[in-house]
Design a protein around this motif. Structure first.
Motif, mmCIF file in Angstrom:
data_model
loop_
_atom_site.group_PDB
_atom_site.id
_atom_site.type_symbol
_atom_site.label_atom_id
_atom_site.label_comp_id
_atom_site.label_asym_id
_atom_site.label_seq_id
_atom_site.Cartn_x
_atom_site.Cartn_y
_atom_site.Cartn_z
ATOM 1 N N THR A 106 -12.872 12.304 -3.976
ATOM 2 C CA THR A 106 -11.720 11.396 -3.926
ATOM 3 C C THR A 106 -11.199 11.185 -5.337
ATOM 4 N N VAL A 136 -6.616 10.191 -2.753
ATOM 5 C CA VAL A 136 -6.611 11.341 -1.844
ATOM 6 C C VAL A 136 -8.018 11.925 -1.813
ATOM 7 N N ARG A 137 -8.467 12.275 -0.609
ATOM 8 C CA ARG A 137 -9.806 12.841 -0.423
ATOM 9 C C ARG A 137 -9.686 14.235 0.186
ATOM 10 N N ILE A 147 1.876 14.034 -5.378
ATOM 11 C CA ILE A 147 2.462 13.895 -4.049
ATOM 12 C C ILE A 147 3.922 13.460 -4.214
ATOM 13 N N LYS A 166 3.166 11.472 4.232
ATOM 14 C CA LYS A 166 2.495 12.616 4.844
ATOM 15 C C LYS A 166 1.505 13.212 3.860
ATOM 16 N N ALA A 167 0.260 13.309 4.290
ATOM 17 C CA ALA A 167 -0.785 13.860 3.427
ATOM 18 C C ALA A 167 -0.649 15.378 3.350
ATOM 19 N N CYS A 171 -5.930 17.373 3.470
ATOM 20 C CA CYS A 171 -6.179 16.194 2.629
ATOM 21 C C CYS A 171 -6.084 14.920 3.463
ATOM 22 N N GLU A 172 -6.715 13.867 2.980
ATOM 23 C CA GLU A 172 -6.683 12.555 3.628
ATOM 24 C C GLU A 172 -6.292 11.500 2.590
ATOM 25 N N ILE A 173 -5.281 10.685 2.946
ATOM 26 C CA ILE A 173 -4.876 9.598 2.064
ATOM 27 C C ILE A 173 -5.725 8.379 2.382
ATOM 28 N N LYS A 177 -3.032 1.229 5.025
ATOM 29 C CA LYS A 177 -1.805 1.908 5.428
ATOM 30 C C LYS A 177 -0.573 1.009 5.370
#
Length: 279
Positions: A106, A136-137, A147, A166-167, A171-173, A177
């Protein structure tokens, strides 16, 4: 994120004097650490490191470290932190975080806007960057350097939240949220700007009040040092005061002595012997 090659060597001079010697020789002290490895001091070429930074979109760099004469000559690492000189901007120190190709990490990724918001273009609004970086992971090879977010549709009072971004692929944000990342604020009126400017000013009355209090304190402190002041005659105040202080104690001492010796009787007997001698 594509990895870039970088040469390094084990650092023997670890103290402050050693770091200065490295920098004067065109090298930069560095350190590499990780979750399952012991930290190790390194040195890298200053120009090579500055070139990598110059050609990257951000300071998020994935490097293939080739460490000279080391038991593990090849290591994959993320640039965790770069220390710059506050005046010249030159690189002073670099932290590398060793990672594994198959392990997710991350990092903080910068957010860049694309386009001109409608609320700014047609309504005079102000674009506010609430968050400049987001977490971001992903696997090291899938990590983005930055981004980008399109803001052309935003009007005054609207915002883009973390969950609406949008990731990138694979990837995962990470994060809440509902947090606003970018928003369009209404322009400030002239009255609001004037009120803010007035609040920032220092009122002249406040300065005068402080000055008056200081002068009163100075006037009140003077009499404590000696006699009271006589207006217009500062030189005449001190001499009488000092003389008076000395005369009073002397008189007090003489009075008891005269009382014990019988001062009036002695004064009467002295003239009589003098008159007899003249005869």
């Amino acid at each position: 994120m594509k990895s870039v090659p970088l040469k390094a060597a084990s650092r023997l001079l670890n103290r402050r004097a050693g770091s200065k010697a490295l920098r004067s020789d065109g090298r930069v002290p560095a350190v590499i650490y990780g979750r399952q490895v012991q930290s190790q001091n390194l040195e890298i070429n200053a120009k090579e490191m500055e070139d990598l930074i110059h050609h990257s979109a951000s300071e998020n760099l994935l490097v293939d470290l080739a460490i000279k004469d080391d038991a593990r000559p090849q290591r994959l690492a993320l640039v965790q932190e770069i220390q710059h000189h506050p005046l010249t901007g030159k690189v002073l120190h670099v932290d590398f975080h060793e990672v594994a190709e198959n392990e997710k990490v991350t990092i903080l990724v910068p957010v860049e806007t694309v386009g001109e918001a409608e609320g700014v273009k047609t309504e005079g609004g102000v674009l506010e960057h609430v968050m400049f970086k987001i977490k971001v992971r992903a696997l090291p090879k899938d990590l983005p350097e930055q981004i980008t977010v399109d803001v052309t549709h935003l009007k005054i009072g609207q915002a883009i939240h973390l969950g609406e971004i949008k990731a990138p692929q694979n990837c995962e944000i990470v994060g809440d949220k509902s947090i606003s990342v970018i928003a369009i604020a209404a322009p400030r009126t002239e009255e609001e700007e004037a009120a803010e400017a007035a609040a920032a000013e220092v009122l002249p009355g406040d300065v005068e009040m402080i000055k008056e209090k200081k002068e009163e304190g100075e006037e009140g402190a003077a009499p404590a040092k000696g006699a009271e002041k006589v207006p217009g005659k500062p030189g005449a105040e001190k001499a009488p005061a000092k003389g008076a202080e000395k005369a009073v104690p002397g008189a007090a001492k003489a009075a008891p002595g005269a009382a014990k010796a019988g001062a009036p009787a002695a004064a009467e007997k002295k003239p009589a012997p003098a008159a007899e001698k003249k005869k």
